[in-house]
Design an enzyme around this catalytic site. Structure first.
Site, PDB file in Angstrom:
ATOM      1  CG  ASP A  87      -1.578   1.309   1.421  1.00  0.00           C
ATOM      2  OD1 ASP A  87      -2.145   1.668   1.009  1.00  0.00           O
ATOM      3  OD2 ASP A  87      -1.441   1.615   2.629  1.00  0.00           O
ATOM      4  CD  GLU A 141      -9.120   5.362  12.568  1.00  0.00           C
ATOM      5  OE1 GLU A 141      -8.126   4.622  12.984  1.00  0.00           O
ATOM      6  OE2 GLU A 141     -10.174   4.182  12.574  1.00  0.00           O
TER       7      GLU A 141
END
Ligand code: ADP
Ligand code: MG
Length: 627
Positions: free
Chosen positions: A309, A347
């Protein structure tokens, strides 16, 4: 090791010597029945633990070294080879002591870990400091870590300044500087100054607690290869018994037959495998990677592709707003206010950057009345009566003038609309992790294909991907698309490791052959993953893959070695080249070699760096085996 075990070895050894001497002496003859009777008694008494264990193994239907040796001992007694029975007993007892020492080292390594966990903490109670047991701490309590002591909890520094040795968590030898706001981990050593810490997690919930749990689980869980090893161990013993029957039918030589039973066994692999797995997981833990079970280690040794990622994984995940570009007739502060208000509950690292920027600009923001997070795209919120949309190009589709969408920059563009009106673009830039590029080069040198998967724009992805030198880049992926990509590779027969940190990575982490989460990542990612990199250091991932491969190689060595020893041994014994004593010596000593071979993986030093007592272990085991 206990004195009882040593006394037993001495006792059986003395009995064997006596039997041998008396049979050779003048007393030979009329005394023989008595000597034999005493010899049998000594075998049964001295070898009691072996008989006991063999009996348990029969009940569990497990074929073990003890069981096959007991068959051999009984066979030797049956043909009145009392001396042989005693010598075999002696070998097995000695081997058990050696095995106990090695396995004990594995257990000690775990105990050493547990011991590093502080049991009490100094906590603030009103204006006083009081020492209480760690399990009585509550979240948001404030604890004090004095210089030279271990930090008792995971938490955030709220006061003081110090350097902390975090080797027990990250494997990193350099002490890390801690100022208010920094995160500290239980089990690490506070070196120079006093720190006041707000408690976040205690005991088993801390990163360190998770390491201990992983190692303990490793001790109890079985890697697939381990189950295979057990099964093969069983087959090998049946094979040996079959070979023994054939030997007897052909040669009618009972000694050769017994030798065949004695020499064969698969104990090297049966006993060596769990030790290797435990050692490897302990070693990975020591360098800062929690492997949640032997199975994952086994899988990690076989991966061929690593998916990474971008945000938070190869980048630090603490992006900063680099540019604020309001639309005409919109104030920069108004743009930031809208965006920060909508992002408040999120978040996501981008959200945090925007909220931080609002703070820096002195823009005060309230909370939205409604908030929706669309992973991989952005947020939609209702605030001050307006709908605010913050996110990437796909997320704001249709509401942003085409001219503003052409993002030629390397930064991530975040578009903001309010009540359907385009407010402007906020550019967010993140920093690559220093170890990311070298780690990826190393993965490539290990013949692993590396792929960057990101939900970010193509330009931003390419910028990062090229800097890292990954083999392939896929951008603008939604979480389901990351998941689908993993599924596609797996159904094509690939073994895939996926490294990620976000909520958007969780599905892919679960689906990958091995899911790897960054320690700094979200709870969801850490729960979904099979391996957690506590210090969020990608080089530890590389190291863990190496450890996994090493473990695999050692298990295979033991496997092939056991097979070779067995085959050669059975042939030699069947043709009468081995007597039972020699056969027992080969069996027991080859097993020891395989156990020691596995023991090479056990962590070599006590976890905890400078303050930990070092246990120096040097086992030099030849890579070859006798027989
Ligand atoms: P990555 O796959 O790189 O970790 P994500 O899947 O989390 O990134 O996000 C992909 C893209 O979606 C981001 O680059 C950003 O453009 C957009 N995005 C995601 N979450 C938010 C958010 N909270 N605010 C604004 N944009 C977001
Ligand atoms: Mg991410």
């Amino acid at each position: 090791m206990e004195w009882r075990d040593i006394n037993r070895v001495i006792f059986v050894g003395a009995a064997a010597g006596a039997v041998w001497f008396l049979h050779g002496s003048a007393a030979h003859g009329f005394l023989d029945p008595y000597i034999d009777a005493i010899g049998v008694a000594c075998t049964l008494i001295g070898g009691f633990p072996i008989f006991h264990e063999a009996f348990e193994n029969v009940m569990e239907r497990r074929m073990t070294m003890e069981l096959s040796m007991v068959i051999a001992i009984l066979a030797a007694l049956a043909i009145r080879e009392i001396f042989t029975a005693l010598v075999i007993t002696e070998f097995v007892l000695a081997a058990e002591i050696l095995e106990g020492l090695t396995v004990g080292r594995g257990r000690k390594a775990i105990q050493a870990l547990v011991d590093l966990m502080p049991q009490s903490a100094v906590v603030r109670r009103g204006s006083d400091w009081k020492e209480i047991a760690v399990d009585q701490l509550r979240q948001r309590d404030e604890v004090l870590a004095r210089p030279g002591t271990r930090i008792p909890v995971d938490g955030q520094v709220v006061g003081g300044h110090s350097f902390v040795d975090e080797a027990s968590i990250t494997g990193e030898p350099m002490a890390a500087e801690k100022v208010p706001g920094a995160i500290v981990f239980a089990g690490t050593i506070n070196q120079s100054g006093a720190l006041e810490i707000r408690v976040d997690k205690v005991g088993r919930d801390t990163s360190f607690g998770k390491i201990i749990e992983a190692v303990e689980r490793a001790r109890n869980s079985q890697a697939p290869i381990q189950r295979l090893a057990d099964r093969l161990a069983g087959y090998l013993v049946y094979f040996a018994l079959g070979a023994a029957v054939i030997t007897f039918l052909i040669t009618h030589n009972i000694r050769s037959t017994i030798s065949v039973v004695i020499v064969a066994g698969a104990c090297g692999i049966a006993a060596g495998t769990p030790l290797a797995v435990l050692g490897a997981i302990g070693r990975a833990a020591q360098s800062g990677a929690i492997v949640k079970g032997g199975r994952h280690l086994e899988n990690l040794a076989e991966i061929d592709t690593v998916l990474l990622d971008k945000t938070g994984t190869v980048t630090l995940g603490t992006p900063e707003v680099s540019e604020v570009q309001p639309a005409t007739s919109v104030l920069a502060s108004a743009l930031i206010e809208s965006a920060a208000m909508a992002e408040g509950p999120s978040e996501h690292p981008i959200a945090k950057a925007i909220v931080k920027e609002a703070g820096r600009m002195g823009v005060s923001v309230g909370l939205p009345e409604r908030f929706d997070y669309i992973p991989g795209r952005g947020v939609t919120a209702i605030a001050g009566g307006d709908e605010i949309v913050v996110g990437n190009w796909v997320h704001v589709a249709g509401e942003v003038p085409e001219a503003d969408s052409r993002n030629e920059k390397r930064e991530t563009a975040v578009y903001v609309t309010r009540a359907g009106v385009f407010q402007g673009t906020i550019y967010v830039a993140d920093v690559l992790r220093a170890e990311a590029a070298p780690a990826i080069q190393e993965l490539k040198s290990m013949k692993l294909r590396t792929v960057l998967l990101t939900g970010d724009s193509k330009t931003a992805a390419e910028e990062v991907g090229v800097a890292l030198g990954v083999d392939e880049i896929f951008a603008e992926l939604l979480p389901e698309e990351k998941l689908r990509y993993v599924q596609k590779l797996i159904s094509a027969g690939s073994k895939v490791a996926m490294v990620g940190d976000g909520i958007n990575d969780a599905p892919a982490l679960t689906e990958a052959t091995v899911g790897v989460a960054m320690g700094s990542g979200t709870d969801v990612a850490r729960e979904s993953a099979d391996v957690v990199l506590i210090g969020s250091d990608l080089s530890k991932f590389v190291q863990t893959v190496r450890i996994a491969r090493h473990c695999h190689a050692i298990i295979m060595e033991n496997f092939v070695g056991t097979l070779a020893v067995d085959t050669v041994g059975i042939v030699l014994a069947a043709f009468g080249f081995l007597n039972p004593v020699l056969a027992a010596l080969i069996h027991v000593s080859s097993e020891m070699v395989f156990i020691l071979n596995s023991a090479r993986l056990l962590p070599r030093r006590r976890v905890g760096g400078a303050a930990g007592r070092r246990v120096k272990v040097s086992v030099d085991v030849p890579r070859t085996f006798p027989g």
